[in-house]
Write a protein that holds these residues in place. Structure first.
Motif, PDB file in Angstrom:
ATOM      1  N   PRO A   1       0.823  -1.215   0.000  1.00 59.56           N
ATOM      2  CA  PRO A   1       0.000   0.000   0.000  1.00 59.56           C
ATOM      3  C   PRO A   1       0.857   1.266   0.000  1.00 59.56           C
ATOM      4  N   ASN A   2       0.379   2.310  -0.659  1.00 63.22           N
ATOM      5  CA  ASN A   2       1.123   3.574  -0.697  1.00 63.22           C
ATOM      6  C   ASN A   2       1.397   4.109   0.705  1.00 63.22           C
ATOM      7  N   SER A   3       0.493   3.819   1.628  1.00 64.92           N
ATOM      8  CA  SER A   3       0.646   4.322   2.997  1.00 64.92           C
ATOM      9  C   SER A   3       1.860   3.735   3.708  1.00 64.92           C
ATOM     10  N   MET A   4       2.386   2.629   3.187  1.00 64.30           N
ATOM     11  CA  MET A   4       3.575   2.016   3.785  1.00 64.30           C
ATOM     12  C   MET A   4       4.864   2.574   3.192  1.00 64.30           C
ATOM     13  N   GLY A   5       4.740   3.512   2.264  1.00 66.45           N
ATOM     14  CA  GLY A   5       5.924   4.091   1.642  1.00 66.45           C
ATOM     15  C   GLY A   5       6.741   4.918   2.617  1.00 66.45           C
ATOM     16  N   THR A   6       7.967   5.222   2.216  1.00 65.37           N
ATOM     17  CA  THR A   6       8.863   6.014   3.061  1.00 65.37           C
ATOM     18  C   THR A   6       9.387   7.257   2.354  1.00 65.37           C
ATOM     19  N   PHE A   7       9.080   7.407   1.053  1.00 68.85           N
ATOM     20  CA  PHE A   7       9.440   8.608   0.302  1.00 68.85           C
ATOM     21  C   PHE A   7       8.184   9.150  -0.361  1.00 68.85           C
ATOM     22  N   PHE A   8       7.918  10.465  -0.161  1.00 69.43           N
ATOM     23  CA  PHE A   8       6.671  11.045  -0.635  1.00 69.43           C
ATOM     24  C   PHE A   8       6.864  12.345  -1.420  1.00 69.43           C
ATOM     25  N   PHE A   9       8.023  12.546  -2.024  1.00 73.79           N
ATOM     26  CA  PHE A   9       8.222  13.756  -2.810  1.00 73.79           C
ATOM     27  C   PHE A   9       7.490  13.630  -4.152  1.00 73.79           C
ATOM     28  N   TYR A  10       7.201  14.765  -4.769  1.00 76.41           N
ATOM     29  CA  TYR A  10       6.439  14.794  -6.014  1.00 76.41           C
ATOM     30  C   TYR A  10       7.198  14.068  -7.132  1.00 76.41           C
ATOM     31  N   GLY A  11       6.479  13.201  -7.847  1.00 73.08           N
ATOM     32  CA  GLY A  11       7.078  12.486  -8.960  1.00 73.08           C
ATOM     33  C   GLY A  11       7.815  11.220  -8.568  1.00 73.08           C
ATOM     34  N   ASN A  12       7.730  10.824  -7.319  1.00 77.53           N
ATOM     35  CA  ASN A  12       8.431   9.643  -6.832  1.00 77.53           C
ATOM     36  C   ASN A  12       7.864   8.359  -7.442  1.00 77.53           C
ATOM     37  N   ASN A  13       8.741   7.549  -8.038  1.00 75.98           N
ATOM     38  CA  ASN A  13       8.354   6.256  -8.597  1.00 75.98           C
ATOM     39  C   ASN A  13       9.105   5.097  -7.948  1.00 75.98           C
ATOM     40  N   PHE A  14       9.702   5.340  -6.807  1.00 72.95           N
ATOM     41  CA  PHE A  14      10.536   4.318  -6.184  1.00 72.95           C
ATOM     42  C   PHE A  14       9.783   3.004  -5.950  1.00 72.95           C
ATOM     43  N   LEU A  15       8.523   3.091  -5.501  1.00 74.40           N
ATOM     44  CA  LEU A  15       7.788   1.879  -5.139  1.00 74.40           C
ATOM     45  C   LEU A  15       7.466   1.006  -6.351  1.00 74.40           C
ATOM     46  N   ARG A  16       7.546   1.554  -7.547  1.00 71.90           N
ATOM     47  CA  ARG A  16       7.259   0.771  -8.745  1.00 71.90           C
ATOM     48  C   ARG A  16       8.468  -0.018  -9.228  1.00 71.90           C
ATOM     49  N   GLU A  17       9.615   0.258  -8.636  1.00 67.91           N
ATOM     50  CA  GLU A  17      10.825  -0.393  -9.125  1.00 67.91           C
ATOM     51  C   GLU A  17      11.634  -1.089  -8.032  1.00 67.91           C
ATOM     52  N   ASN A  18      11.790  -0.429  -6.923  1.00 66.29           N
ATOM     53  CA  ASN A  18      12.744  -0.904  -5.921  1.00 66.29           C
ATOM     54  C   ASN A  18      12.112  -1.879  -4.927  1.00 66.29           C
ATOM     55  N   PRO A  19      12.939  -2.642  -4.210  1.00 63.71           N
ATOM     56  CA  PRO A  19      12.466  -3.779  -3.413  1.00 63.71           C
ATOM     57  C   PRO A  19      11.284  -3.526  -2.483  1.00 63.71           C
ATOM     58  N   TRP A  20      11.222  -2.359  -1.834  1.00 57.83           N
ATOM     59  CA  TRP A  20      10.144  -2.146  -0.863  1.00 57.83           C
ATOM     60  C   TRP A  20       8.770  -2.056  -1.526  1.00 57.83           C
ATOM     61  N   GLY A  21       8.707  -1.852  -2.824  1.00 57.27           N
ATOM     62  CA  GLY A  21       7.426  -1.803  -3.508  1.00 57.27           C
ATOM     63  C   GLY A  21       6.663  -3.114  -3.465  1.00 57.27           C
ATOM     64  N   ALA A  22       7.371  -4.208  -3.295  1.00 55.77           N
ATOM     65  CA  ALA A  22       6.766  -5.539  -3.158  1.00 55.77           C
ATOM     66  C   ALA A  22       7.708  -6.364  -2.283  1.00 55.77           C
ATOM     67  N   PRO A  23       7.672  -6.135  -0.968  1.00 53.66           N
ATOM     68  CA  PRO A  23       8.655  -6.730  -0.059  1.00 53.66           C
ATOM     69  C   PRO A  23       8.808  -8.233  -0.230  1.00 53.66           C
ATOM     70  N   GLY A  24      10.063  -8.653  -0.350  1.00 55.91           N
ATOM     71  CA  GLY A  24      10.365 -10.065  -0.448  1.00 55.91           C
ATOM     72  C   GLY A  24      10.432 -10.601  -1.860  1.00 55.91           C
ATOM     73  N   THR A  25      10.033  -9.793  -2.871  1.00 58.37           N
ATOM     74  CA  THR A  25      10.013 -10.304  -4.248  1.00 58.37           C
ATOM     75  C   THR A  25      11.297 -10.001  -5.015  1.00 58.37           C
ATOM     76  N   ALA A  26      12.033  -8.973  -4.638  1.00 55.53           N
ATOM     77  CA  ALA A  26      13.284  -8.669  -5.335  1.00 55.53           C
ATOM     78  C   ALA A  26      14.266  -9.815  -5.121  1.00 55.53           C
ATOM     79  N   PRO A  27      14.867 -10.336  -6.195  1.00 62.70           N
ATOM     80  CA  PRO A  27      15.792 -11.471  -6.071  1.00 62.70           C
ATOM     81  C   PRO A  27      16.903 -11.184  -5.070  1.00 62.70           C
ATOM     82  N   ASN A  28      17.200 -12.198  -4.243  1.00 65.64           N
ATOM     83  CA  ASN A  28      18.211 -12.025  -3.200  1.00 65.64           C
ATOM     84  C   ASN A  28      19.039 -13.296  -3.027  1.00 65.64           C
ATOM     85  N   ASP A  29      19.133 -14.101  -4.082  1.00 70.96           N
ATOM     86  CA  ASP A  29      19.895 -15.347  -3.982  1.00 70.96           C
ATOM     87  C   ASP A  29      20.376 -15.756  -5.362  1.00 70.96           C
TER      88      ASP A  29
END
Length: 347
Positions: A75-103
Motif C-alpha cells: 500500500p502507498n501508505s507504507m511508503g517512506t518517500f513522498f516527494f512529487y514524482g516519486n516512482n521508487f515503489l514501482r521499481e525498488n524492493p520495498w514496492g513488493a517486499p520479499g520479491t526482489a531477487p536475493n539469492d
C-alpha cells in the motif's frame, strides 16, 4: 538486550543478535562510531581483497535488484518517500517486499550478504555463505519465547525489513553454502507487539519508543510480516542534503526542507551517512521484539535480517547463528545470550 554491535560497515546492518561478521563475542562490547556507518566491528575472516580494504568497505548487500514486472504490491501508505514524482515503489524492493531477487551468486545476491564496492559492483566472489568465519557467537532462543533483534541505519534508503529463520543443514560448525533465500522465506518471524525502540549504545534504559508500522499486505511470501523503516529521510530524491550523487540518486538539496513523515523524536530523522559531515551519522539501534514459534524444532538455525530499500535497488542482509531449545532451563538470558566459540571453531 544489553549489548548490541557485531555488525558490519555499510548503509545498514543487523546489530543484534551478533552476526557472522563480528570479531568478538564478549558481552557488553560496543563498536566505535565512525563516519559512514555505526556498524564498525571488523569482520573476522581472511582472504579479503586487501588488509586496508578490510577495515573500510565491508558492504554486504544485494545490489541492482528490483521487483518483478514493476508491479507495486505494498500500500502507498507504507511508503517512506513522498516527494512529487516519486516512482521508487514501482521499481525498488520495498514496492513488493520479499520479491526482489536475493539469492544469485552470479549477480552478487545473497540472503546473508554479498560483498560489494561502495560505488557498486562486486569485489569478487564473496558470498557470506561461502566464507569460513571464525569465533562466531551463537545466540540461544527458547521456542515460544519473545526475543529481541536490532539493526541500524547507515544511509537512510527508507523501505522496511523482516527477520527470518532457517535450520542449518550441517549445524553451526558445518558449511553454510547450502542456505537459501527460499529456506529463510519459509521461516519468516512475526513481530511481537506494536512498538519498536531506538536505543543509543548498550544501555536499554535510554530507549525511545516508536509506534511500529507493520504490514502483511502485498508481501512475499504471502502473509509474511514486515515493518516499515521508522526513520524518515528528507523529502526529496536524495533523501538528504549531501549535494552530490550517491547510490545513483541525483541530489536535489534545495527542496529538502521537511521529512517524509513525522519522526517519533527529533533526533530519529535524517539521512545518516554524510561523506563530509561525520556528525550526521546515526548512533542508535532500531530494536524490535520477535515471537519465536512455539512449535519450532530445537536445533541449529541461522537468522537472516533483510532490509528491502525503497530509494535504491538494494537489499541489505546479514546473518546470525541461533540455537533453539525447548523447555527446561538453559544458559540464555530472557532476551537471548550468546556463547563465544573457541578460536578454532568455525561455521
Amino acid at each position: 538486550f544489553a549489548c548490541c554491535s557485531y555488525g558490519t560497515k555499510g548503509h545498514g546492518c543487523m546489530t543484534w543478535p551478533p552476526t557472522w561478521f563480528g570479531d568478538s563475542g564478549t558481552p557488553g562490547r560496543m563498536p566505535n562510531f565512525r563516519w559512514g556507518s555505526m556498524c564498525s566491528a571488523e569482520p573476522a575472516w581472511s582472504g579479503g581483497p586487501s588488509p586496508n580494504w578490510l577495515k573500510r568497505n565491508t558492504f554486504w548487500f544485494s545490489d541492482k535488484t528490483r521487483i518483478p514486472g514493476r508491479q507495486q504490491k505494498i500500500p502507498n501508505s507504507m511508503g517512506t518517500f513522498f516527494f512529487y514524482g516519486n516512482n521508487f515503489l514501482r521499481e525498488n524492493p520495498w514496492g513488493a517486499p520479499g520479491t526482489a531477487p536475493n539469492d544469485d551468486r552470479k549477480k552478487g545476491y545473497s540472503p546473508c550478504g554479498y560483498l560489494q564496492k561502495p560505488d557498486g559492483g562486486k569485489y569478487g566472489n564473496y558470498d557470506a555463505r561461502d566464507i569460513k568465519f571464525t569465533s562466531v557467537p551463537i545466540t540461544q532462543w527458547k521456542a515460544g519465547s519473545v526475543v529481541e533483534a536490532a539493526w541500524t541505519v547507515g544511509a537512510n534508503h527508507g523501505g522496511g525489513y523482516s527477520y527470518r529463520l532457517c535450520k542449518v543443514p550441517h549445524g553451526h560448525y558445518g558449511s553454510m553454502s547450502s542456505l537459501t533465500e527460499a529456506c529463510f522465506q519459509a521461516g519468516h518471524m512475526k513481530f511481537a507487539g506494536e512498538w519498536s525502540w531506538a536505543q543509543y549504545g548498550d544501555d536499554s534504559n535510554n530507549r525511545k519508543r516508536i509506534k511500529a508500522k507493520r504490514t502483511s499486505v502485498g508481501t512475499h511470501p504471502r502473509g509474511s510480516q514486515w515493518t516499515r523503516n521508522p526513520i524518515p529521510a528528507w523529502k526529496c530524491a536524495s533523501g538528504g542534503r549531501q549535494g552530490y550523487k550517491f547510490d545513483g540518486v541525483t541530489p536535489n538539496p534545495d527542496s529538502c526542507n521537511e521529512f517524509n513523515f513525522p519522526p517519533a523524536s527529533p533526533d530519529l530523522a535524517g539521512y545518516g551517512l554524510h561523506m563530509m559531515k561525520p556528525d550526521h551519522t546515526f548512533k542508535f539501534h532500531v530494536v524490535d521484539k520477535l515471537q519465536v514459534p512455539h512449535d519450532l524444532e530445537p536445533g541449529d538455525y541461522v537468522l537472516s535480517w533483510r532490509w528491502d530499500c525503497e530509494q535504491t535497488p538494494q537489499v541489505w542482509s546479514q546473518c546470525s547463528n541461533i540455537k533453539i531449545f525447548s523447555g527446561g532451563r538453559d544458559d540464555s538470558s530472557p532476551d537471548g545470550s550468546h556463547h563465544k566459540p573457541d578460536e578454532n571453531e568455525q561455521h
